[in-house]
Structures are given as structure tokens and as C-alpha cells.
Design a protein around this motif. Structure first.
Motif, PDB file in Angstrom:
ATOM      1  N   ALA A  65       0.830  -1.206   0.000  1.00 35.56           N
ATOM      2  CA  ALA A  65       0.000   0.000   0.000  1.00 35.56           C
ATOM      3  C   ALA A  65       0.863   1.253   0.000  1.00 35.56           C
ATOM      4  O   ALA A  65       0.364   2.354  -0.208  1.00 35.56           O
ATOM      5  N   SER A  66       2.158   1.085   0.260  1.00 38.91           N
ATOM      6  CA  SER A  66       3.103   2.198   0.260  1.00 38.91           C
ATOM      7  C   SER A  66       4.503   1.618   0.093  1.00 38.91           C
ATOM      8  O   SER A  66       4.691   0.403   0.100  1.00 38.91           O
ATOM      9  N   SER A  67       5.474   2.494  -0.040  1.00 36.43           N
ATOM     10  CA  SER A  67       6.862   2.048  -0.115  1.00 36.43           C
ATOM     11  C   SER A  67       7.299   1.602   1.277  1.00 36.43           C
ATOM     12  O   SER A  67       7.074   2.314   2.254  1.00 36.43           O
ATOM     13  N   LEU A  68       7.908   0.430   1.395  1.00 38.92           N
ATOM     14  CA  LEU A  68       8.316  -0.122   2.690  1.00 38.92           C
ATOM     15  C   LEU A  68       9.832  -0.003   2.841  1.00 38.92           C
ATOM     16  O   LEU A  68      10.568  -0.164   1.876  1.00 38.92           O
ATOM     17  N   ASN A  69      10.281   0.260   4.066  1.00 39.69           N
ATOM     18  CA  ASN A  69      11.694   0.491   4.330  1.00 39.69           C
ATOM     19  C   ASN A  69      12.228  -0.573   5.289  1.00 39.69           C
ATOM     20  O   ASN A  69      11.779  -0.665   6.427  1.00 39.69           O
ATOM     21  N   TYR A  70      13.193  -1.344   4.841  1.00 42.83           N
ATOM     22  CA  TYR A  70      13.784  -2.425   5.626  1.00 42.83           C
ATOM     23  C   TYR A  70      14.404  -1.915   6.922  1.00 42.83           C
ATOM     24  O   TYR A  70      14.349  -2.590   7.949  1.00 42.83           O
ATOM     25  N   GLU A  71      15.006  -0.729   6.871  1.00 36.68           N
ATOM     26  CA  GLU A  71      15.654  -0.195   8.075  1.00 36.68           C
ATOM     27  C   GLU A  71      14.640   0.155   9.169  1.00 36.68           C
ATOM     28  O   GLU A  71      14.982   0.196  10.342  1.00 36.68           O
ATOM     29  N   ASN A  72      13.384   0.374   8.790  1.00 36.18           N
ATOM     30  CA  ASN A  72      12.325   0.639   9.769  1.00 36.18           C
ATOM     31  C   ASN A  72      11.654  -0.632  10.267  1.00 36.18           C
ATOM     32  O   ASN A  72      11.278  -0.734  11.431  1.00 36.18           O
ATOM     33  N   LYS A  73      11.478  -1.603   9.371  1.00 35.47           N
ATOM     34  CA  LYS A  73      10.786  -2.848   9.734  1.00 35.47           C
ATOM     35  C   LYS A  73      11.131  -3.925   8.718  1.00 35.47           C
ATOM     36  O   LYS A  73      11.067  -3.692   7.515  1.00 35.47           O
ATOM     37  N   GLN A  74      11.475  -5.137   9.206  1.00 35.85           N
ATOM     38  CA  GLN A  74      11.899  -6.219   8.315  1.00 35.85           C
ATOM     39  C   GLN A  74      10.805  -7.227   7.999  1.00 35.85           C
ATOM     40  O   GLN A  74      10.869  -7.922   6.994  1.00 35.85           O
ATOM     41  N   SER A  75       9.798  -7.354   8.859  1.00 33.89           N
ATOM     42  CA  SER A  75       8.721  -8.311   8.594  1.00 33.89           C
ATOM     43  C   SER A  75       7.386  -7.720   9.036  1.00 33.89           C
ATOM     44  O   SER A  75       7.325  -6.915   9.964  1.00 33.89           O
ATOM     45  N   TYR A  76       6.348  -8.136   8.338  1.00 31.83           N
ATOM     46  CA  TYR A  76       5.008  -7.593   8.532  1.00 31.83           C
ATOM     47  C   TYR A  76       4.021  -8.723   8.778  1.00 31.83           C
ATOM     48  O   TYR A  76       4.091  -9.757   8.120  1.00 31.83           O
ATOM     49  N   GLN A  77       3.107  -8.512   9.708  1.00 28.23           N
ATOM     50  CA  GLN A  77       2.062  -9.487  10.033  1.00 28.23           C
ATOM     51  C   GLN A  77       0.741  -9.037   9.425  1.00 28.23           C
ATOM     52  O   GLN A  77       0.311  -7.905   9.651  1.00 28.23           O
ATOM     53  N   ILE A  78       0.096  -9.912   8.651  1.00 29.24           N
ATOM     54  CA  ILE A  78      -1.208  -9.604   8.068  1.00 29.24           C
ATOM     55  C   ILE A  78      -2.185 -10.748   8.351  1.00 29.24           C
ATOM     56  O   ILE A  78      -1.782 -11.877   8.590  1.00 29.24           O
ATOM     57  N   ARG A  79      -3.466 -10.413   8.318  1.00 31.66           N
ATOM     58  CA  ARG A  79      -4.530 -11.407   8.501  1.00 31.66           C
ATOM     59  C   ARG A  79      -5.453 -11.332   7.293  1.00 31.66           C
ATOM     60  O   ARG A  79      -6.019 -10.283   6.998  1.00 31.66           O
ATOM     61  N   VAL A  80      -5.579 -12.455   6.593  1.00 29.82           N
ATOM     62  CA  VAL A  80      -6.351 -12.533   5.356  1.00 29.82           C
ATOM     63  C   VAL A  80      -7.565 -13.429   5.571  1.00 29.82           C
ATOM     64  O   VAL A  80      -7.461 -14.484   6.199  1.00 29.82           O
ATOM     65  N   ARG A  81      -8.688 -13.011   5.006  1.00 34.52           N
ATOM     66  CA  ARG A  81      -9.906 -13.835   5.023  1.00 34.52           C
ATOM     67  C   ARG A  81     -10.209 -14.295   3.605  1.00 34.52           C
ATOM     68  O   ARG A  81     -10.270 -13.495   2.670  1.00 34.52           O
ATOM     69  N   SER A  82     -10.395 -15.603   3.454  1.00 35.28           N
ATOM     70  CA  SER A  82     -10.838 -16.194   2.199  1.00 35.28           C
ATOM     71  C   SER A  82     -12.321 -16.530   2.360  1.00 35.28           C
ATOM     72  O   SER A  82     -12.706 -17.226   3.295  1.00 35.28           O
ATOM     73  N   THR A  83     -13.141 -16.020   1.438  1.00 38.69           N
ATOM     74  CA  THR A  83     -14.584 -16.238   1.508  1.00 38.69           C
ATOM     75  C   THR A  83     -15.048 -16.886   0.205  1.00 38.69           C
ATOM     76  O   THR A  83     -14.658 -16.464  -0.879  1.00 38.69           O
ATOM     77  N   THR A  84     -15.885 -17.917   0.326  1.00 42.77           N
ATOM     78  CA  THR A  84     -16.427 -18.582  -0.866  1.00 42.77           C
ATOM     79  C   THR A  84     -17.699 -17.884  -1.326  1.00 42.77           C
ATOM     80  O   THR A  84     -18.260 -17.056  -0.612  1.00 42.77           O
ATOM     81  N   GLN A  85     -18.148 -18.271  -2.504  1.00 43.87           N
ATOM     82  CA  GLN A  85     -19.395 -17.726  -3.034  1.00 43.87           C
ATOM     83  C   GLN A  85     -20.589 -18.127  -2.169  1.00 43.87           C
ATOM     84  O   GLN A  85     -21.660 -17.536  -2.266  1.00 43.87           O
ATOM     85  N   PHE A  86     -20.397 -19.097  -1.285  1.00 45.10           N
ATOM     86  CA  PHE A  86     -21.463 -19.542  -0.378  1.00 45.10           C
ATOM     87  C   PHE A  86     -21.486 -18.746   0.921  1.00 45.10           C
ATOM     88  O   PHE A  86     -22.342 -18.960   1.771  1.00 45.10           O
ATOM     89  N   PHE A  88     -19.044 -18.805   3.233  1.00 49.51           N
ATOM     90  CA  PHE A  88     -18.192 -19.414   4.253  1.00 49.51           C
ATOM     91  C   PHE A  88     -16.797 -18.798   4.167  1.00 49.51           C
ATOM     92  O   PHE A  88     -16.316 -18.502   3.067  1.00 49.51           O
ATOM     93  N   SER A  89     -16.152 -18.642   5.316  1.00 48.58           N
ATOM     94  CA  SER A  89     -14.836 -18.001   5.290  1.00 48.58           C
ATOM     95  C   SER A  89     -13.869 -18.687   6.243  1.00 48.58           C
ATOM     96  O   SER A  89     -14.266 -19.423   7.150  1.00 48.58           O
ATOM     97  N   LEU A  90     -12.594 -18.407   5.997  1.00 48.41           N
ATOM     98  CA  LEU A  90     -11.502 -18.906   6.833  1.00 48.41           C
ATOM     99  C   LEU A  90     -10.446 -17.811   6.889  1.00 48.41           C
ATOM    100  O   LEU A  90     -10.068 -17.261   5.856  1.00 48.41           O
ATOM    101  N   ASP A  91      -9.988 -17.484   8.108  1.00 51.17           N
ATOM    102  CA  ASP A  91      -8.945 -16.485   8.293  1.00 51.17           C
ATOM    103  C   ASP A  91      -7.599 -17.157   8.485  1.00 51.17           C
ATOM    104  O   ASP A  91      -7.512 -18.221   9.108  1.00 51.17           O
ATOM    105  N   GLN A  92      -6.560 -16.523   7.966  1.00 54.08           N
ATOM    106  CA  GLN A  92      -5.195 -17.039   8.101  1.00 54.08           C
ATOM    107  C   GLN A  92      -4.256 -15.849   8.266  1.00 54.08           C
ATOM    108  O   GLN A  92      -4.409 -14.842   7.596  1.00 54.08           O
ATOM    109  N   THR A  93      -3.291 -15.992   9.173  1.00 54.80           N
ATOM    110  CA  THR A  93      -2.283 -14.951   9.347  1.00 54.80           C
ATOM    111  C   THR A  93      -1.017 -15.344   8.588  1.00 54.80           C
ATOM    112  O   THR A  93      -0.692 -16.526   8.476  1.00 54.80           O
ATOM    113  N   PHE A  94      -0.338 -14.332   8.064  1.00 55.40           N
ATOM    114  CA  PHE A  94       0.893 -14.544   7.312  1.00 55.40           C
ATOM    115  C   PHE A  94       1.940 -13.534   7.750  1.00 55.40           C
ATOM    116  O   PHE A  94       1.606 -12.433   8.193  1.00 55.40           O
ATOM    117  N   THR A  95       3.186 -13.915   7.610  1.00 58.79           N
ATOM    118  CA  THR A  95       4.303 -13.001   7.812  1.00 58.79           C
ATOM    119  C   THR A  95       4.894 -12.704   6.444  1.00 58.79           C
ATOM    120  O   THR A  95       5.227 -13.621   5.690  1.00 58.79           O
TER     121      THR A  95
END
Length: 115
Positions: A65-86, A88-95
Motif C-alpha cells: 500500500a506504500s513504499s516499505l523500508n527495511y531499516e524501519n521494519k523487516q517483517s510484517y504481520q497480516i490477517r487474510v480472510r478467504s470467503t467462498t461464493q457460499f 463461508f470463510s476462513l482467516d489465516q495470518t501470514f508473515t
């Protein structure tokens, strides 16, 4: 539950620092017991969503979403939701790991000095 997502994956690519907003960070995919299930993805709040604001999802692509700087932060934590056409959903966190680049050195301005 038939048609519910059973897994969510992120095929991450090497993400270098200082790249412009919209840089591809990886591709999302999901599985389900229903072979005809289709999936949509979104960033959601909850445990592991600390850095969601640094990313956007476009279709199944995770992008910066923006330019990221390694000297400020090396890894990022996100939480993604996958939703079907029905609905139903499942959340998963990623680094998402950021890779450092060798940046061009800069010199501070030096005033005239007498030695």
C-alpha cells in the motif's frame, strides 16, 4: 461444511524495500472440499493483523500500500480472510518478509572549513 475454505496460502515472492506502492508481494490461493468453490480475499482485523494497513488485496494478489523500508521494519504481520461464493470463510495470518537492498550512500552537507 461443504463449500467452506479448508486452507488459505500465500505464495510470497521476494519483496525488496523502497519499491513503489502496488508492488506485488505474493499470490493468494485457497482450497475447499467443493471443487467448484470460488474465493475472494480481504484483509481483516484480529490477531495477526498488525500490519494490514501496509498492504492491499487486488483480486488474489497481495500488494504493498506504500513504499516499505527495511531499516524501519523487516517483517510484517497480516490477517487474510478467504470467503467462498457460499459465504463461508476462513482467516489465516501470514508473515511478509522484506528484503534489504544496497542503497546509494549519501553525504551530509559540509560547510567550508579551515584546517
Amino acid at each position: 461444511i461443504p463449500g467452506a475454505p479448508t486452507s488459505v496460502s500465500l505464495a510470497a515472492i521476494t519483496l525488496f524495500e523502497n519499491r513503489p506502492s502496488g508492488t506485488l508481494a505474493g499470490t493468494l490461493s485457497s482450497t475447499s472440499d467443493d471443487p467448484n468453490a470460488t474465493f475472494t480475499y480481504s484483509l481483516v482485523t484480529g490477531t495477526g493483523s498488525t500490519d494490514n494497513a501496509s498492504f492491499v488485496i487486488n483480486g488474489n494478489q497481495l500488494q504493498t500500500a506504500s513504499s516499505l523500508n527495511y531499516e524501519n521494519k523487516q517483517s510484517y504481520q497480516i490477517r487474510v480472510r478467504s470467503t467462498t461464493q457460499f459465504g463461508f470463510s476462513l482467516d489465516q495470518t501470514f508473515t511478509v518478509n522484506l528484503s534489504d537492498v544496497n542503497e546509494t550512500p549519501t553525504l551530509n552537507a559540509i560547510a567550508n572549513q579551515r584546517i
